[in-house]
Write a protein that holds these residues in place. Sequence first.
Motif, mmCIF file in Angstrom:
data_model
loop_
_atom_site.group_PDB
_atom_site.id
_atom_site.type_symbol
_atom_site.label_atom_id
_atom_site.label_comp_id
_atom_site.label_asym_id
_atom_site.label_seq_id
_atom_site.Cartn_x
_atom_site.Cartn_y
_atom_site.Cartn_z
ATOM 1 N N SER A 1 0.809 -1.165 -0.249
ATOM 2 C CA SER A 1 -0.048 0.078 0.044
ATOM 3 C C SER A 1 0.815 1.324 -0.076
ATOM 4 C CB SER A 1 -1.097 -0.081 1.030
ATOM 5 O OG SER A 1 -0.350 -0.260 2.539
ATOM 6 N N THR A 2 2.119 1.303 0.407
ATOM 7 C CA THR A 2 2.969 2.130 0.442
ATOM 8 C C THR A 2 3.343 2.698 -1.228
ATOM 9 O OG1 THR A 2 4.852 0.614 0.588
ATOM 10 C CG2 THR A 2 4.320 2.180 2.379
ATOM 11 N N ASN B 1 -0.328 4.355 13.039
ATOM 12 C CA ASN B 1 0.807 3.950 13.243
ATOM 13 C C ASN B 1 1.785 5.142 13.554
ATOM 14 O OD1 ASN B 1 3.561 2.579 13.255
ATOM 15 N ND2 ASN B 1 3.306 2.008 11.251
ATOM 16 N N ASP C 1 -6.357 4.994 5.409
ATOM 17 C CA ASP C 1 -5.356 4.181 5.557
ATOM 18 C C ASP C 1 -5.527 2.925 6.383
ATOM 19 O OD1 ASP C 1 -2.738 2.489 5.396
ATOM 20 O OD2 ASP C 1 -1.412 4.022 5.505
ATOM 21 N N TYR D 1 -4.239 -1.993 9.123
ATOM 22 C CA TYR D 1 -4.343 -2.934 9.976
ATOM 23 C C TYR D 1 -5.976 -3.111 10.061
ATOM 24 C CZ TYR D 1 0.274 -1.418 10.944
ATOM 25 O OH TYR D 1 1.511 -1.048 10.876
ATOM 26 N N THR E 1 -3.993 -3.757 2.725
ATOM 27 C CA THR E 1 -2.522 -4.250 2.290
ATOM 28 C C THR E 1 -2.736 -5.756 2.672
ATOM 29 O OG1 THR E 1 -0.276 -4.240 2.604
ATOM 30 C CG2 THR E 1 -1.502 -3.610 4.572
ATOM 31 N N SER F 1 0.188 -7.028 3.724
ATOM 32 C CA SER F 1 1.438 -7.006 4.639
ATOM 33 C C SER F 1 1.210 -7.517 5.937
ATOM 34 C CB SER F 1 2.249 -5.889 4.580
ATOM 35 O OG SER F 1 2.488 -5.496 3.362
ATOM 36 N N LYS F 2 -0.067 -7.323 6.412
ATOM 37 C CA LYS F 2 -0.266 -7.427 8.042
ATOM 38 C C LYS F 2 -0.782 -8.724 8.323
ATOM 39 C CE LYS F 2 1.962 -3.379 8.203
ATOM 40 N NZ LYS F 2 3.272 -3.385 8.739
ATOM 41 N N ARG G 1 5.282 -7.627 -1.127
ATOM 42 C CA ARG G 1 4.873 -6.425 -1.488
ATOM 43 C C ARG G 1 3.575 -6.309 -2.528
ATOM 44 N NH1 ARG G 1 5.399 -4.384 1.673
ATOM 45 N NH2 ARG G 1 5.418 -2.288 0.784
HETATM 46 C C1 LIG Z 1 -0.342 2.950 8.466
HETATM 47 C C2 LIG Z 1 0.317 1.850 7.688
HETATM 48 N N1 LIG Z 1 -0.040 2.083 6.130
HETATM 49 C C3 LIG Z 1 0.497 1.265 5.311
HETATM 50 C C4 LIG Z 1 1.523 0.263 5.851
HETATM 51 C C5 LIG Z 1 2.592 -0.407 4.751
HETATM 52 O O1 LIG Z 1 1.924 -1.431 4.235
HETATM 53 P P1 LIG Z 1 2.517 -2.146 3.073
HETATM 54 O O2 LIG Z 1 3.510 -3.160 3.405
HETATM 55 O O3 LIG Z 1 1.548 -2.565 2.136
HETATM 56 O O4 LIG Z 1 3.260 -1.193 1.900
HETATM 57 C C6 LIG Z 1 1.922 0.205 7.157
HETATM 58 C C7 LIG Z 1 3.088 -0.460 7.452
HETATM 59 O O5 LIG Z 1 3.696 -0.533 8.494
HETATM 60 C C8 LIG Z 1 1.378 1.211 7.987
HETATM 61 O O6 LIG Z 1 1.743 0.979 9.223
#
Ligand SMILES: Cc1ncc(COP(=O)(O)O)c(C=O)c1O
Length: 381
Positions: free
Chosen positions: A91-92, A163, A190, A193, A226, A228-229, A237
């Motif tokens: 998502s970054t 975060n 965003d 989580y 995402t 990722s979590k 990615r």
């Molecule tokens: C608030 C927030 N948004 C996005 C992300 C990033 O996620 P991704 O791994 O999908 O780039 C994180 C990762 O720590 C996050 O804390």
Amino acid sequence: MSRFFDLVSKPAREMSSALPFLAARHEFERPLIKLDSNENPFGPSPRALEAIGNALATSNLYPDDDCRPLRLKLAAHHGLPPEQVLVTAGSTAMLALLCQTLLGPGLNAVTSERSFIVYSMAVHATGAQLVEVPMRDDTYDLGAILRAIDANTRIIFLANPNNPTGTMVPAQAVEWFLGQVPGHLVVVLDEAYYEFASHFARLRQVTYSNSLEYVARGASVVVLRTFSKAHGLAGLRVGYGLGPAELLGYCARMRNTYSVPSVAQAAAMEALEDTEYTAQVAESNAVQARLLARELEGLGYRIAPTSANFLYCDTGEDAAGFAGRLREEGVAVRPLGGWGAPNCIRVTIGTPEQNDIFVRALRRVGVVPDRRGPAAARFGG
Ligand SMILES: Cc1ncc(COP(=O)(O)O)c(C=O)c1O
């Protein structure tokens, strides 16, 4: 000065290279219990792992640039048309695309202080400014964000849960906020989580997020999610944005070609279906969060209420030194000096075993609570 200083772009020259998010990683020196990056301590779901194995054999081929099967699956999953979904390399990457598409020199984005560090990186890379308003009680102050908007504002970032504080803005407050925001702005919700936050919200009987409704009715909102979590695929990615079709179309033009690996696409397809796995991960997280918070509070540390897979903890002393001593004990946590919270750490909620090791290490290296300074009172304790 140097060979390239005058040649590189202004943002490249001016951006700090010492962002804490990218601080040198020493993890490889010895095996550490990694509680510093909010990853899923249980790994990918078995179904995703199988898909990864199968997809490896076709790694000689470029991936589907449009991520079409995954995009269609996500669209069906969220009840949205496929044009309202854009899959990106985490998502970054979606954050960066939004900034490249909407920002530039003379423009700005608004968010809170002590929020996700990538907002600053993505905004500054375009030559725009990031306005960060103070927090209130370790959470977003939506009124302050509204007051910071000016004629040059194009994006508002709302990390929900945030975060590094882990705090959540309930759906009602987000709804009120969206009603106040001028229509030409894009609000980025965003929800990295999401799975953890919605689980906590069910337990606490509060409404966490109605974000998909805003997207469905075409509001000027982009929701980020995402893999990722909770899905445990941070290393592959893959993430996505949900938002207005026209805006996502512009973002798609700015994308790097073939940026989401085929293995990541295949893993995400299966991970999305493995709802039993993500439910178990979220359940363990909630149980462990409660136990860990109780332990930490029992030791005299102040914790912000979390809706994510990490705790924000005031150590009452220099957090970098505190984290350094924990590292000596084999546990990595994130000191938050770079976020303007020099006494605080962020610690990922691990497996029960990892949390146990963390607490035992903490007992060895932590300062006796009653010797801690006035900063500890920040959370009202
Ligand atoms: C608030 C927030 N948004 C996005 C992300 C990033 O996620 P991704 O791994 O999908 O780039 C994180 C990762 O720590 C996050 O804390």
